[in-house]
Design a protein around this motif. Structure first.
Motif, PDB file in Angstrom:
ATOM      1  N   GLU A 291       0.836  -1.202   0.000  1.00  8.99           N
ATOM      2  CA  GLU A 291       0.000   0.000   0.000  1.00  8.99           C
ATOM      3  C   GLU A 291       0.870   1.251   0.000  1.00  8.99           C
ATOM      4  N   TRP A 292       1.929   1.244   0.784  1.00 14.14           N
ATOM      5  CA  TRP A 292       2.833   2.393   0.829  1.00 14.14           C
ATOM      6  C   TRP A 292       3.489   2.606  -0.536  1.00 14.14           C
ATOM      7  N   ALA A 293       3.910   1.540  -1.177  1.00 12.30           N
ATOM      8  CA  ALA A 293       4.526   1.649  -2.505  1.00 12.30           C
ATOM      9  C   ALA A 293       3.529   2.246  -3.500  1.00 12.30           C
ATOM     10  N   ARG A 294       2.278   1.818  -3.418  1.00 15.06           N
ATOM     11  CA  ARG A 294       1.238   2.338  -4.319  1.00 15.06           C
ATOM     12  C   ARG A 294       0.998   3.819  -4.071  1.00 15.06           C
ATOM     13  N   VAL A 295       0.908   4.186  -2.812  1.00 10.63           N
ATOM     14  CA  VAL A 295       0.593   5.568  -2.443  1.00 10.63           C
ATOM     15  C   VAL A 295       1.722   6.517  -2.839  1.00 10.63           C
ATOM     16  N   THR A 296       2.962   6.109  -2.627  1.00 15.36           N
ATOM     17  CA  THR A 296       4.080   7.016  -2.873  1.00 15.36           C
ATOM     18  C   THR A 296       4.381   7.224  -4.356  1.00 15.36           C
ATOM     19  N   LYS A 297       3.790   6.418  -5.216  1.00 20.31           N
ATOM     20  CA  LYS A 297       3.993   6.599  -6.666  1.00 20.31           C
ATOM     21  C   LYS A 297       3.237   7.809  -7.197  1.00 20.31           C
ATOM     22  N   ASP A 298       2.144   8.147  -6.567  1.00 18.58           N
ATOM     23  CA  ASP A 298       1.281   9.235  -7.037  1.00 18.58           C
ATOM     24  C   ASP A 298       1.341  10.387  -6.028  1.00 18.58           C
ATOM     25  N   PRO A 299       1.907  11.548  -6.429  1.00 15.37           N
ATOM     26  CA  PRO A 299       2.035  12.670  -5.483  1.00 15.37           C
ATOM     27  C   PRO A 299       0.703  13.113  -4.876  1.00 15.37           C
ATOM     28  N   GLN A 300      -0.346  13.137  -5.671  1.00  9.55           N
ATOM     29  CA  GLN A 300      -1.658  13.550  -5.143  1.00  9.55           C
ATOM     30  C   GLN A 300      -2.168  12.525  -4.132  1.00  9.55           C
TER      31      GLN A 300
ATOM     32  N   LEU B 117      -0.305  10.664  -2.286  1.00  7.60           N
ATOM     33  CA  LEU B 117       0.532  10.812  -1.102  1.00  7.60           C
ATOM     34  C   LEU B 117       0.030  11.960  -0.227  1.00  7.60           C
ATOM     35  N   VAL B 118      -0.317  13.077  -0.850  1.00  4.85           N
ATOM     36  CA  VAL B 118      -0.854  14.215  -0.089  1.00  4.85           C
ATOM     37  C   VAL B 118      -2.165  13.812   0.592  1.00  4.85           C
ATOM     38  N   THR B 119      -3.016  13.134  -0.149  1.00  3.92           N
ATOM     39  CA  THR B 119      -4.288  12.673   0.417  1.00  3.92           C
ATOM     40  C   THR B 119      -4.041  11.740   1.587  1.00  3.92           C
ATOM     41  N   TYR B 120      -3.108  10.841   1.442  1.00  6.67           N
ATOM     42  CA  TYR B 120      -2.758   9.900   2.503  1.00  6.67           C
ATOM     43  C   TYR B 120      -2.257  10.641   3.743  1.00  6.67           C
ATOM     44  N   GLU B 121      -1.364  11.613   3.548  1.00 10.55           N
ATOM     45  CA  GLU B 121      -0.814  12.360   4.672  1.00 10.55           C
ATOM     46  C   GLU B 121      -1.890  13.157   5.399  1.00 10.55           C
ATOM     47  N   VAL B 122      -2.782  13.770   4.643  1.00  9.50           N
ATOM     48  CA  VAL B 122      -3.884  14.521   5.254  1.00  9.50           C
ATOM     49  C   VAL B 122      -4.774  13.576   6.057  1.00  9.50           C
ATOM     50  N   ASN B 123      -5.053  12.422   5.488  1.00  7.27           N
ATOM     51  CA  ASN B 123      -5.878  11.437   6.184  1.00  7.27           C
ATOM     52  C   ASN B 123      -5.206  10.967   7.471  1.00  7.27           C
ATOM     53  N   GLN B 124      -3.899  10.744   7.416  1.00  3.18           N
ATOM     54  CA  GLN B 124      -3.166  10.329   8.610  1.00  3.18           C
ATOM     55  C   GLN B 124      -3.223  11.406   9.685  1.00  3.18           C
ATOM     56  N   GLU B 125      -3.031  12.658   9.289  1.00  6.54           N
ATOM     57  CA  GLU B 125      -3.107  13.765  10.249  1.00  6.54           C
ATOM     58  C   GLU B 125      -4.492  13.845  10.877  1.00  6.54           C
ATOM     59  N   PHE B 126      -5.521  13.644  10.057  1.00  6.81           N
ATOM     60  CA  PHE B 126      -6.887  13.661  10.567  1.00  6.81           C
ATOM     61  C   PHE B 126      -7.085  12.550  11.594  1.00  6.81           C
ATOM     62  N   GLN B 127      -6.590  11.361  11.289  1.00  9.88           N
ATOM     63  CA  GLN B 127      -6.751  10.235  12.213  1.00  9.88           C
ATOM     64  C   GLN B 127      -6.026  10.489  13.528  1.00  9.88           C
ATOM     65  N   VAL B 128      -4.842  11.076  13.460  1.00  9.73           N
ATOM     66  CA  VAL B 128      -4.098  11.399  14.679  1.00  9.73           C
ATOM     67  C   VAL B 128      -4.866  12.437  15.488  1.00  9.73           C
ATOM     68  N   ASP B 129      -5.355  13.482  14.825  1.00 14.31           N
ATOM     69  CA  ASP B 129      -6.131  14.525  15.512  1.00 14.31           C
ATOM     70  C   ASP B 129      -7.379  13.929  16.160  1.00 14.31           C
ATOM     71  N   GLU B 130      -8.056  13.058  15.428  1.00 20.10           N
ATOM     72  CA  GLU B 130      -9.270  12.439  15.941  1.00 20.10           C
ATOM     73  C   GLU B 130      -8.964  11.572  17.164  1.00 20.10           C
ATOM     74  N   THR B 131      -7.884  10.824  17.106  1.00 22.29           N
ATOM     75  CA  THR B 131      -7.485   9.982  18.236  1.00 22.29           C
ATOM     76  C   THR B 131      -7.163  10.826  19.455  1.00 22.29           C
TER      77      THR B 131
END
Length: 86
Positions: free
Chosen positions: A13-22, A24-38
């Protein structure tokens, strides 16, 4: 053995995500949201526990228990207990 498959899936999944810059940005935003929510949920849980302990302390006060005993049992400071008593 299941952990190996989980790790492989995560790496794929990480390999798939890092191939596409957009992606990757979406993934990072989602991760930040999950951390904030937690963090928000943990903070709310902590506040809820504190309120419950204060309700118990109030009942203890109503039953005539002294502040020092209440403090020992609830781990509230005597100042917090005085605030409840008001």
């Amino acid at each position: 053995m299941e952990n190996d498959q989980t790790l492989k899936n995560a790496m794929n999944e990480w390999a798939r995500v890092t191939k596409d810059p957009q992606m990757l940005v979406t993934y990072e935003v989602n991760q930040e949201f999950q951390v904030d929510e937690t963090l928000t949920l943990k903070k709310a849980e902590k506040q809820g526990k504190k309120r419950a302990i204060k309700r118990v302390a109030l009942r203890m006060l109503q039953k005539g228990m002294d502040n020092q005993t209440i403090s020992e049992l609830t781990e509230l400071t005597e100042e917090e207990i005085e605030q409840i008593h008001k």
